[in-house]
Structure formats: structure tokens, C-alpha cells
Design a protein around this motif. Structure first.
Motif, mmCIF file in Angstrom:
data_model
loop_
_atom_site.group_PDB
_atom_site.id
_atom_site.type_symbol
_atom_site.label_atom_id
_atom_site.label_comp_id
_atom_site.label_asym_id
_atom_site.label_seq_id
_atom_site.Cartn_x
_atom_site.Cartn_y
_atom_site.Cartn_z
ATOM 1 N N VAL A 37 0.843 -1.205 0.000
ATOM 2 C CA VAL A 37 0.000 0.000 0.000
ATOM 3 C C VAL A 37 0.876 1.252 0.000
ATOM 4 O O VAL A 37 0.650 2.188 -0.771
ATOM 5 C CB VAL A 37 -0.954 0.010 1.215
ATOM 6 C CG1 VAL A 37 -1.591 1.375 1.424
ATOM 7 C CG2 VAL A 37 -2.025 -1.070 1.059
ATOM 8 N N HIS A 38 1.896 1.257 0.846
ATOM 9 C CA HIS A 38 2.765 2.439 0.961
ATOM 10 C C HIS A 38 3.626 2.647 -0.275
ATOM 11 O O HIS A 38 3.681 3.747 -0.816
ATOM 12 C CB HIS A 38 3.664 2.323 2.185
ATOM 13 C CG HIS A 38 2.926 2.458 3.470
ATOM 14 N ND1 HIS A 38 3.443 2.029 4.652
ATOM 15 C CD2 HIS A 38 1.713 2.970 3.758
ATOM 16 C CE1 HIS A 38 2.577 2.274 5.620
ATOM 17 N NE2 HIS A 38 1.517 2.839 5.094
ATOM 18 N N TYR B 96 3.624 1.177 -3.286
ATOM 19 C CA TYR B 96 3.040 1.087 -4.618
ATOM 20 C C TYR B 96 1.802 1.986 -4.719
ATOM 21 O O TYR B 96 1.640 2.688 -5.706
ATOM 22 C CB TYR B 96 2.720 -0.372 -4.981
ATOM 23 C CG TYR B 96 3.984 -1.171 -5.195
ATOM 24 C CD1 TYR B 96 4.542 -1.302 -6.451
ATOM 25 C CD2 TYR B 96 4.649 -1.745 -4.111
ATOM 26 C CE1 TYR B 96 5.726 -1.995 -6.647
ATOM 27 C CE2 TYR B 96 5.831 -2.441 -4.287
ATOM 28 C CZ TYR B 96 6.365 -2.563 -5.557
ATOM 29 O OH TYR B 96 7.547 -3.239 -5.735
ATOM 30 N N GLY B 97 0.965 1.987 -3.684
ATOM 31 C CA GLY B 97 -0.222 2.839 -3.685
ATOM 32 C C GLY B 97 0.109 4.299 -3.404
ATOM 33 O O GLY B 97 -0.187 5.178 -4.212
ATOM 34 N N MET C 89 1.845 6.574 -5.938
ATOM 35 C CA MET C 89 1.123 7.260 -7.010
ATOM 36 C C MET C 89 0.924 8.736 -6.665
ATOM 37 O O MET C 89 0.901 9.585 -7.548
ATOM 38 C CB MET C 89 -0.223 6.581 -7.270
ATOM 39 C CG MET C 89 -0.065 5.236 -7.951
ATOM 40 S SD MET C 89 -1.648 4.521 -8.433
ATOM 41 C CE MET C 89 -2.069 3.621 -6.955
#
Length: 155
Positions: free
Chosen positions: A107-108, A110-111, A114
Motif C-alpha cells: 500500500v505504501h 506502490y499505492g 502514485m
């Protein structure tokens, strides 16, 4: 979730957040041979902007801001984990916590990447490991506190 679960979840988040920081900063320096102040700068840059990333040295304001952000997220993530494991055994809950930590890593890095492209630089084994430790410690501490509370309540 009852009041005790919330309280224990907050404690677990703070303790796991501290474990995470120590492990991450030590391994950044020892294993990756980079400044241990890179992660606090990456976190603070979420608010202060990417201009602060160009410096590698210690800065108290940046570290304090990163700490506030880090521990706020640590508590929130720990409370989410509490919801997932509150009816699990210590062993199962801890294992779920480790997997949860790995999910947080994705989440950190790769998400969030963005929105904050400098997080791409944090895609490494140290950060994956530190996130797994966070999840495992958070789950373990919560389950131990939960077990302790219930044994006291029963006596």
C-alpha cells in the motif's frame, strides 16, 4: 470493538510503531548503507514537499513531523488489525499481523507512490521486513494485552 480493544490497539500501534522505526533506521544504515534519516524525510515530504528530500542530515523538525505522521498511521493501522484479529488466537493473530504488515508495505510503496513518487525509492527488502515486523509486533502486543485483560476480568 469494545473500549478495551481500542485501548489495547492504540498501545499495540505505538509499541509496534517504535519497533518499526528502530528496525527500519538501523537496517537502512547497516544493510542499505544509507542515511537513517531518509525515511523520516520521505514521510515529512508528504506534507512539506519533495524539496526536503535533497538533504540527508538530521533535522529535528522533520523528524518530529515524521514521528507524528508515523505514529498516527501506526495507531490507525493497528486498530484495523485489531478488528481483523480480535477473535483469533495469539499465533494466528500474529501470523495475520505479519501478512497485514506486508500488505501495508505494498500500500505504501506502490499505492502511496502514485501520490508521492519518492516512495518508489523505498521499495526494498528493508522496508518490506520492517512492515512485516510492524504487523507481527502490533498483533502480538494486542493479543497479549487482550489475554491479560480477559484473565484479570475473569478473576
Amino acid at each position: 470493538m469494545n473500549r478495551e480493544d481500542l485501548k489495547e490497539g492504540v498501545y499495540a500501534g505505538l509499541i509496534a510503531g517504535l519497533f518499526f522505526l528502530v528496525i527500519q533506521m538501523l537496517l537502512m544504515a547497516l544493510y542499505l548503507k544509507t542515511s537513517p534519516w531518509v525515511p523520516p524525510r520521505m514521510i515529512s515530504a508528504m506534507i512539506l514537499g519533495k524539496g526536503i528530500l535533497s538533504h540527508q542530515n538530521f533535522n529535528l523538525g522533520i523528524v518530529l513531523l515524521a514521528g507524528i505522521i508515523h505514529f498516527a498511521f501506526s495507531i490507525i493501522y493497528s486498530l484495523i488489525l485489531v478488528f481483523l484479529i480480535r477473535f483469533q488466537s495469539l499465533a494466528t493473530g500474529t501470523l495475520i499481523g505479519v501478512v497485514f504488515g506486508l500488505v501495508l508495505y505494498f500500500v505504501h510503496f506502490y499505492g502511496f507512490a502514485m501520490l508521492f513518487p519518492w516512495f518508489v525509492e523505498g521499495r526494498n527488502v528493508v522496508n518490506a521486513f520492517a512492515h512485516m515486523i510492524f504487523g507481527g509486533v502490533s498483533a502480538f502486543v494486542f493479543k497479549e494485552l487482550q489475554i491479560s485483560y480477559h484473565s484479570k476480568a475473569e478473576s
